[in-house]
Design an enzyme around this catalytic site. Structure first.
Site, mmCIF file in Angstrom:
data_model
loop_
_atom_site.group_PDB
_atom_site.id
_atom_site.type_symbol
_atom_site.label_atom_id
_atom_site.label_comp_id
_atom_site.label_asym_id
_atom_site.label_seq_id
_atom_site.Cartn_x
_atom_site.Cartn_y
_atom_site.Cartn_z
ATOM 1 N N LYS A 267 -16.143 -4.054 6.925
ATOM 2 C CA LYS A 267 -15.323 -3.209 6.058
ATOM 3 C C LYS A 267 -13.826 -3.518 6.121
ATOM 4 O O LYS A 267 -13.122 -3.334 5.128
ATOM 5 C CB LYS A 267 -15.560 -1.732 6.382
ATOM 6 C CG LYS A 267 -16.924 -1.225 5.952
ATOM 7 C CD LYS A 267 -17.047 0.274 6.148
ATOM 8 C CE LYS A 267 -18.416 0.773 5.704
ATOM 9 N NZ LYS A 267 -18.522 2.247 5.810
ATOM 10 N N ASP A 303 -16.152 5.919 0.752
ATOM 11 C CA ASP A 303 -16.590 6.722 1.892
ATOM 12 C C ASP A 303 -15.825 8.043 1.966
ATOM 13 O O ASP A 303 -16.405 9.104 2.237
ATOM 14 C CB ASP A 303 -16.404 5.956 3.201
ATOM 15 C CG ASP A 303 -17.480 4.910 3.435
ATOM 16 O OD1 ASP A 303 -18.580 5.052 2.875
ATOM 17 O OD2 ASP A 303 -17.217 3.949 4.176
ATOM 18 N N ALA A 324 -12.472 7.806 16.307
ATOM 19 C CA ALA A 324 -11.237 7.097 15.967
ATOM 20 C C ALA A 324 -11.516 5.750 15.310
ATOM 21 O O ALA A 324 -10.678 4.850 15.337
ATOM 22 C CB ALA A 324 -10.389 6.903 17.226
ATOM 23 N N ALA A 327 -14.795 5.467 10.113
ATOM 24 C CA ALA A 327 -15.279 6.711 9.530
ATOM 25 C C ALA A 327 -14.288 7.843 9.771
ATOM 26 O O ALA A 327 -14.080 8.702 8.909
ATOM 27 C CB ALA A 327 -16.643 7.071 10.104
ATOM 28 N N ARG A 351 -6.462 5.346 20.813
ATOM 29 C CA ARG A 351 -7.046 5.124 19.480
ATOM 30 C C ARG A 351 -6.809 6.334 18.585
ATOM 31 O O ARG A 351 -6.537 6.189 17.392
ATOM 32 C CB ARG A 351 -8.535 4.822 19.606
ATOM 33 C CG ARG A 351 -8.849 3.541 20.368
ATOM 34 C CD ARG A 351 -10.329 3.190 20.256
ATOM 35 N NE ARG A 351 -10.673 2.835 18.898
ATOM 36 C CZ ARG A 351 -11.919 2.824 18.419
ATOM 37 N NH1 ARG A 351 -12.931 3.181 19.206
ATOM 38 N NH2 ARG A 351 -12.155 2.485 17.175
ATOM 39 N N LEU A 407 -21.327 13.177 10.233
ATOM 40 C CA LEU A 407 -21.450 11.975 9.396
ATOM 41 C C LEU A 407 -22.637 11.107 9.791
ATOM 42 O O LEU A 407 -23.016 10.210 9.035
ATOM 43 C CB LEU A 407 -20.153 11.154 9.464
ATOM 44 C CG LEU A 407 -18.861 11.891 9.070
ATOM 45 C CD1 LEU A 407 -17.703 10.898 8.963
ATOM 46 C CD2 LEU A 407 -19.023 12.661 7.775
ATOM 47 N N GLN A 437 -20.730 9.146 -1.859
ATOM 48 C CA GLN A 437 -20.098 7.827 -1.910
ATOM 49 C C GLN A 437 -20.882 6.914 -2.840
ATOM 50 O O GLN A 437 -20.300 6.092 -3.539
ATOM 51 C CB GLN A 437 -19.933 7.230 -0.507
ATOM 52 C CG GLN A 437 -21.171 6.697 0.170
ATOM 53 C CD GLN A 437 -21.545 5.291 -0.264
ATOM 54 O OE1 GLN A 437 -20.698 4.547 -0.758
ATOM 55 N NE2 GLN A 437 -22.806 4.932 -0.096
#
Length: 460
Positions: A267, A303, A324, A327, A351, A407, A437
């Site tokens: 991604k 997303d 972190a 997502a 993070r 999620l 999404q």
């Protein structure tokens, strides 16, 4: 076959359409002319006396009255605003998006009798309307041609060349050969090969795929194949599981894939292969959707919309995001978009700090969680995923006023959600992220908007 020309005013749809129809021996239809004939007045008068909605209604009727074969159609610039119109126009057709830059379009339409759609100056309106509609034009198009600097005859020649290349099916053979070396099951590979290299020659609306490593478990091929069939999109949606993103993108570019769903671990890395990245994807730092228009790859992110939509009706308040990674970044972006104050909590505070500083929100470790001050909880960690189990929060950490969105979607009912239900919370399963999404991805891929309920039914 039918050829449909879409694009903003000034892109040359009508003149090109007349010449293209003559070259092919097809009939030519201009939906604006059809509207004026049906309504008995010109379009400026329709706008002035009956309003925009009356014009759109007449345009819808004109599109539904078009022949399905042996025709070249020039549409109004706003025809793509209706997903139903796009569905009618794409059925059995090849769609060509004619475009030009803002300055060229403004110069070509200067002095037009068309009523303004905004309170901007002419040049500003041209730019604003084109920008708003650009994702719909790209999604609805099979070919994209920049008409700036080209004669109408040149544009016609390019369209004919695109049609011949698509009809030959030769561009798909390299793609099929590449798929053979991936981890795709033999039966699925053969089915894809037959679809792309069969006796009929070509899928009209091209190739789509989910890319990742791994991605053989993805349900996207099942979902989009069903959506395409329902909406009359003649496309092939497959999967490419391969460790080398560069090799994937090389074959994707060479074979003209129309759209990609991007999953882990690509991604972020896929951004370097995009010619343009949308503002949301740039802010989140990840692309999960790539749409091809002509020779350009446009990277976007859906997303965050999959997170925003299930939470859209919740009053503003305070949200906590656990995690972190990518997502979590999408979750923070979505929550801030609906007016939430956000705190990012992660075991590695550095993070969390990185995300907090990027988005201008609070951050800390999970110890900083205060249930009484938290209205929305989003689990953006893999905790609770099938094979791992566990929960970021126990029942005692939860309160009845909270909304909990996990999620994780395998399994759909995680330990966190079971704890939340026991505490009286409103619960949202991770499958809802996938639903919304995918709904937005379908719109970006095809220009067609489908109901979320249809996606739920397909996924079971």
């Amino acid at each position: 076959m039918r050829l449909v020309l879409i694009g903003p005013r000034g892109s040359g749809k009508t003149t090109t359409g007349v010449l293209l129809a003559e070259a092919l021996g097809y009939r030519f239809f201009d939906t604006d002319v059809m509207v004026e004939k049906a309504e008995g007045m010109d379009i400026p008068a329709i706008f002035a006396e009956r309003g925009v909605s009356a014009f759109r209604s007449a345009e819808n009727a004109a599109i539904r009255a078009l022949p399905v074969d042996g025709a070249v159609v020039a549409t109004g610039g706003g025809a793509v605003l209706s997903g139903k119109n796009v569905q009618f126009l794409r059925a059995g057709s090849l769609t060509v998006f004619l475009d030009a830059d803002d300055a060229v379009l403004a110069a070509r339409t200067e002095g037009s009798t068309r009523p303004p759609l905004t309170g901007f100056s002419h040049a500003e309106e041209v730019a604003a309307v084109r920008k708003a509609r650009l994702p719909l034009y790209r999604g609805a198009a099979d070919f994209c041609i920049d008409t700036g600097g080209l004669s109408h005859a040149d544009v016609v020649s390019r369209i004919q060349a695109c049609i011949e290349e698509r009809r030959s099916g030769m561009v798909y053979r390299e793609f099929v050969t590449f798929l053979q070396q991936t981890r795709m099951e033999r039966g699925e590979w053969k089915m894809t090969k037959d679809c792309l290299c069969g006796m009929e020659g070509m899928p009209l609306h091209g190739i789509f795929a989910v890319i990742g490593n791994p991605c053989l478990h993805s349900r996207s091929p099942e979902l989009f194949t069903a959506l395409f069939a329902t909406c009359g999109v003649d496309g092939v949606y497959t999967r490419i599981e391969w460790p080398d993103l560069g090799a994937i993108m090389a074959v994707v570019r060479a074979t003209g894939c129309k759209g990609l769903s991007v999953t882990i671990p690509f991604k972020s890395d896929v951004m370097q292969y995009c010619d343009e990245i949308t503002a949301d994807a740039q802010e989140i730092g990840a692309v999960n959707t790539v749409v091809r228009c002509g020779d350009r790859f446009v990277g976007g992110n859906t997303d965050w919309m999959g997170i925003r939509e299930p939470l859209a009706d919740i009053p503003s308040g305070h949200a906590v995001v656990f995690g972190a990674g990518g997502a979590a970044r999408a979750a923070v972006y979505a929550l801030q978009d609906i007016g939430m104050d956000v705190t990012v909590l992660n075991r590695t505070v550095e993070r969390a700090q990185s995300i907090g500083r990027h988005f201008g929100c609070e951050y800390g470790t999970p110890d900083a969680y205060v249930p009484e001050k938290t209205d929305v909880i989003v689990n953006a960690t893999p905790v609770g995923m099938e094979g791992r189990g566990g929960s970021v929060l126990s029942k005692g950490d939860l309160r009845a006023h909270q909304t909990v969105f996990d999620l994780v979607y395998t399994p759909p009912e995680t330990e966190l959600l079971r704890n939340a239900r026991a505490a009286g919370c409103r619960c949202i399963q991770g499958t809802e992220l996938f639903v919304y999404q995918a709904q937005e991805q379908m719109r970006l891929f095809t220009g067609i908007t489908v109901d979320a309920e249809m996606i739920r039914e397909i996924l079971g």
